[in-house]
Design a protein around this motif. Structure first.
Motif, PDB file in Angstrom:
ATOM      1  N   ALA A  17     -13.185   4.709  -2.567  1.00 63.43           N
ATOM      2  CA  ALA A  17     -13.978   5.568  -3.450  1.00 63.43           C
ATOM      3  C   ALA A  17     -15.283   4.867  -3.791  1.00 63.43           C
ATOM      4  CB  ALA A  17     -13.199   5.882  -4.716  1.00 63.43           C
ATOM      5  N   SER A  18     -16.351   5.651  -3.837  1.00 67.45           N
ATOM      6  CA  SER A  18     -17.653   5.081  -4.189  1.00 67.45           C
ATOM      7  C   SER A  18     -18.462   6.102  -4.972  1.00 67.45           C
ATOM      8  CB  SER A  18     -18.405   4.675  -2.914  1.00 67.45           C
ATOM      9  OG  SER A  18     -18.655   5.794  -2.099  1.00 67.45           O
ATOM     10  N   GLY A  19     -19.472   5.617  -5.658  1.00 65.02           N
ATOM     11  CA  GLY A  19     -20.332   6.494  -6.441  1.00 65.02           C
ATOM     12  C   GLY A  19     -20.313   6.106  -7.905  1.00 65.02           C
ATOM     13  N   SER A  20     -20.664   7.076  -8.737  1.00 65.12           N
ATOM     14  CA  SER A  20     -20.802   6.821 -10.182  1.00 65.12           C
ATOM     15  C   SER A  20     -19.441   6.947 -10.866  1.00 65.12           C
ATOM     16  CB  SER A  20     -21.815   7.786 -10.785  1.00 65.12           C
ATOM     17  OG  SER A  20     -23.079   7.624 -10.185  1.00 65.12           O
ATOM     18  N   ILE A  21     -18.605   5.966 -10.617  1.00 62.75           N
ATOM     19  CA  ILE A  21     -17.215   5.991 -11.074  1.00 62.75           C
ATOM     20  C   ILE A  21     -17.058   5.176 -12.340  1.00 62.75           C
ATOM     21  CG2 ILE A  21     -14.852   5.329 -10.497  1.00 62.75           C
ATOM     22  CD1 ILE A  21     -15.649   5.769  -7.533  1.00 62.75           C
ATOM     23  N   LEU A  22     -16.403   5.801 -13.325  1.00 62.01           N
ATOM     24  CA  LEU A  22     -16.043   5.076 -14.533  1.00 62.01           C
ATOM     25  C   LEU A  22     -14.611   4.555 -14.405  1.00 62.01           C
ATOM     26  CD1 LEU A  22     -16.822   4.170 -17.382  1.00 62.01           C
ATOM     27  CD2 LEU A  22     -15.909   6.355 -18.233  1.00 62.01           C
ATOM     28  N   THR A  23     -13.686   5.464 -14.135  1.00 59.84           N
ATOM     29  CA  THR A  23     -12.294   5.072 -13.945  1.00 59.84           C
ATOM     30  C   THR A  23     -11.662   5.891 -12.829  1.00 59.84           C
ATOM     31  OG1 THR A  23     -11.483   6.638 -15.588  1.00 59.84           O
ATOM     32  CG2 THR A  23     -11.956   4.413 -16.369  1.00 59.84           C
ATOM     33  N   ILE A  24     -10.670   5.290 -12.181  1.00 57.55           N
ATOM     34  CA  ILE A  24      -9.861   5.987 -11.188  1.00 57.55           C
ATOM     35  C   ILE A  24      -8.421   5.986 -11.657  1.00 57.55           C
ATOM     36  CG2 ILE A  24      -9.125   6.126  -8.787  1.00 57.55           C
ATOM     37  CD1 ILE A  24     -11.611   4.540  -8.015  1.00 57.55           C
ATOM     38  N   ASP A  25      -7.845   7.155 -11.806  1.00 53.20           N
ATOM     39  CA  ASP A  25      -6.462   7.250 -12.242  1.00 53.20           C
ATOM     40  C   ASP A  25      -5.560   7.337 -11.012  1.00 53.20           C
ATOM     41  OD1 ASP A  25      -7.835   9.169 -14.876  1.00 53.20           O
ATOM     42  OD2 ASP A  25      -7.096   7.124 -15.012  1.00 53.20           O
ATOM     43  N   THR A  26      -4.777   8.371 -10.908  1.00 51.89           N
ATOM     44  CA  THR A  26      -3.840   8.479  -9.793  1.00 51.89           C
ATOM     45  C   THR A  26      -4.566   8.682  -8.472  1.00 51.89           C
ATOM     46  OG1 THR A  26      -2.148   9.404 -11.244  1.00 51.89           O
ATOM     47  CG2 THR A  26      -1.879   9.772  -8.888  1.00 51.89           C
ATOM     48  N   MET A  27      -4.090   7.986  -7.454  1.00 47.25           N
ATOM     49  CA  MET A  27      -4.585   8.142  -6.086  1.00 47.25           C
ATOM     50  C   MET A  27      -3.415   8.541  -5.205  1.00 47.25           C
ATOM     51  SD  MET A  27      -7.089   4.802  -5.871  1.00 47.25           S
ATOM     52  CE  MET A  27      -8.315   5.496  -4.746  1.00 47.25           C
ATOM     53  N   GLY A  28      -3.706   9.282  -4.157  1.00 53.15           N
ATOM     54  CA  GLY A  28      -2.609   9.756  -3.323  1.00 53.15           C
ATOM     55  C   GLY A  28      -2.993   9.991  -1.888  1.00 53.15           C
ATOM     56  N   TRP A  29      -1.965  10.171  -1.069  1.00 52.48           N
ATOM     57  CA  TRP A  29      -2.138  10.504   0.336  1.00 52.48           C
ATOM     58  C   TRP A  29      -1.371  11.784   0.656  1.00 52.48           C
ATOM     59  CZ3 TRP A  29      -5.433   8.327   3.699  1.00 52.48           C
ATOM     60  CH2 TRP A  29      -5.940   7.062   3.402  1.00 52.48           C
ATOM     61  N   TYR A  30      -1.993  12.626   1.432  1.00 51.95           N
ATOM     62  CA  TYR A  30      -1.412  13.879   1.896  1.00 51.95           C
ATOM     63  C   TYR A  30      -1.577  13.929   3.412  1.00 51.95           C
ATOM     64  CZ  TYR A  30      -1.748  15.608  -2.942  1.00 51.95           C
ATOM     65  OH  TYR A  30      -1.618  15.783  -4.286  1.00 51.95           O
ATOM     66  N   ARG A  31      -0.911  14.875   4.009  1.00 54.55           N
ATOM     67  CA  ARG A  31      -1.157  15.140   5.426  1.00 54.55           C
ATOM     68  C   ARG A  31      -0.967  16.623   5.696  1.00 54.55           C
ATOM     69  NH1 ARG A  31       4.141  12.144   8.087  1.00 54.55           N
ATOM     70  NH2 ARG A  31       5.719  13.687   7.427  1.00 54.55           N
ATOM     71  N   ARG A  32      -1.619  17.059   6.778  1.00 50.62           N
ATOM     72  CA  ARG A  32      -1.422  18.420   7.255  1.00 50.62           C
ATOM     73  C   ARG A  32      -1.203  18.354   8.756  1.00 50.62           C
ATOM     74  NH1 ARG A  32      -5.671  21.398   5.285  1.00 50.62           N
ATOM     75  NH2 ARG A  32      -4.419  22.392   3.664  1.00 50.62           N
ATOM     76  N   ALA A  33      -0.005  18.717   9.156  1.00 46.77           N
ATOM     77  CA  ALA A  33       0.326  18.762  10.576  1.00 46.77           C
ATOM     78  C   ALA A  33      -0.077  20.117  11.140  1.00 46.77           C
ATOM     79  CB  ALA A  33       1.818  18.522  10.779  1.00 46.77           C
ATOM     80  N   PRO A  34      -0.314  20.203  12.435  1.00 51.14           N
ATOM     81  CA  PRO A  34      -0.699  21.477  13.040  1.00 51.14           C
ATOM     82  C   PRO A  34       0.305  22.575  12.724  1.00 51.14           C
ATOM     83  CG  PRO A  34      -0.979  19.705  14.608  1.00 51.14           C
ATOM     84  CD  PRO A  34      -0.285  19.106  13.422  1.00 51.14           C
ATOM     85  N   GLY A  35      -0.196  23.678  12.194  1.00 49.00           N
ATOM     86  CA  GLY A  35       0.665  24.813  11.908  1.00 49.00           C
ATOM     87  C   GLY A  35       1.518  24.679  10.668  1.00 49.00           C
ATOM     88  N   LYS A  36       1.289  23.608   9.895  1.00 46.98           N
ATOM     89  CA  LYS A  36       2.100  23.397   8.692  1.00 46.98           C
ATOM     90  C   LYS A  36       1.214  23.313   7.459  1.00 46.98           C
ATOM     91  CE  LYS A  36       5.947  21.069  10.988  1.00 46.98           C
ATOM     92  NZ  LYS A  36       6.846  19.880  10.958  1.00 46.98           N
ATOM     93  N   GLN A  37       1.858  23.421   6.310  1.00 45.95           N
ATOM     94  CA  GLN A  37       1.133  23.302   5.053  1.00 45.95           C
ATOM     95  C   GLN A  37       0.884  21.838   4.718  1.00 45.95           C
ATOM     96  OE1 GLN A  37       3.453  25.496   2.136  1.00 45.95           O
ATOM     97  NE2 GLN A  37       2.251  27.338   2.522  1.00 45.95           N
ATOM     98  N   ARG A  38      -0.085  21.635   3.858  1.00 43.65           N
ATOM     99  CA  ARG A  38      -0.379  20.287   3.396  1.00 43.65           C
ATOM    100  C   ARG A  38       0.831  19.720   2.658  1.00 43.65           C
ATOM    101  NH1 ARG A  38      -5.286  20.043  -0.479  1.00 43.65           N
ATOM    102  NH2 ARG A  38      -3.714  20.779  -1.956  1.00 43.65           N
ATOM    103  N   GLU A  39       1.120  18.464   2.919  1.00 45.97           N
ATOM    104  CA  GLU A  39       2.296  17.798   2.357  1.00 45.97           C
ATOM    105  C   GLU A  39       1.871  16.568   1.574  1.00 45.97           C
ATOM    106  OE1 GLU A  39       6.406  15.641   4.024  1.00 45.97           O
ATOM    107  OE2 GLU A  39       4.746  16.073   5.393  1.00 45.97           O
ATOM    108  N   LEU A  40       2.355  16.462   0.354  1.00 46.46           N
ATOM    109  CA  LEU A  40       2.118  15.264  -0.448  1.00 46.46           C
ATOM    110  C   LEU A  40       3.029  14.155   0.056  1.00 46.46           C
ATOM    111  CD1 LEU A  40       1.048  13.650  -2.869  1.00 46.46           C
ATOM    112  CD2 LEU A  40       2.807  14.771  -4.264  1.00 46.46           C
ATOM    113  N   LEU A  41       2.463  12.996   0.355  1.00 52.52           N
ATOM    114  CA  LEU A  41       3.245  11.885   0.887  1.00 52.52           C
ATOM    115  C   LEU A  41       3.561  10.825  -0.162  1.00 52.52           C
ATOM    116  CD1 LEU A  41       1.333  11.302   4.239  1.00 52.52           C
ATOM    117  CD2 LEU A  41       3.378  12.693   3.841  1.00 52.52           C
ATOM    118  N   ALA A  42       2.554  10.419  -0.894  1.00 47.53           N
ATOM    119  CA  ALA A  42       2.735   9.310  -1.824  1.00 47.53           C
ATOM    120  C   ALA A  42       1.616   9.311  -2.847  1.00 47.53           C
ATOM    121  CB  ALA A  42       2.742   7.979  -1.074  1.00 47.53           C
TER     122      ALA A  42
END
Length: 119
Positions: free
Chosen positions: A23-48
């Motif tokens: 992350a970059s830019g005019s950041i004061l604080t960063i709270d929760t961060m996460g990773w998602y994925r979207r496989a072909p033909g599928k909905q976006r999935e929360l991973l972690a």
């Protein structure tokens, strides 16, 4: 504010990859961060997700194989992916809940990074 994801690529089944998202830019604080994925033909999935204090939570599909971590000093979140399977092939996205220096809080997304698991 921008999130820049990197680290995707082609890997054989059983292999490993490490994704990064800075992350970059005019950041004061960063709270929760996460990773998602979207496989072909599928909905976006929360991973972690990982909180600012380091607490983590994982989807059942990746628990025990993927590890999320963060470097608060570098405003970066990582996703270590081990024992990759063809079913893990997808575009991987990071996100972060960020409060800017102007006290505005929003969820920001990085661009996708493609992971292909194939022999």
């Amino acid at each position: 504010v921008q999130l820049q994801a990197s680290g995707g690529g082609l890997v054989q089944p059983g292999g490993s990859l490490r994704l990064s998202c800075e992350a970059s830019g005019s950041i004061l604080t960063i709270d929760t961060m996460g990773w998602y994925r979207r496989a072909p033909g599928k909905q976006r999935e929360l991973l972690a997700v990982i909180t600012s204090s380091g607490s983590t939570n994982y989807a059942g599909s990746v628990k025990g194989r993927f590890t999320i971590s963060r470097d608060n000093a570098e405003s970066t979140v990582y996703l270590q992916m081990n024992s990759l399977e063809p079913e893990d092939t997808a575009d991987y996205y990071c996100n972060a809940d960020i409060t800017t220096k102007w006290r505005r809080r929003s969820t920001y997304w990085g661009q996708g990074t493609l992971v292909t698991v194939s022999s």
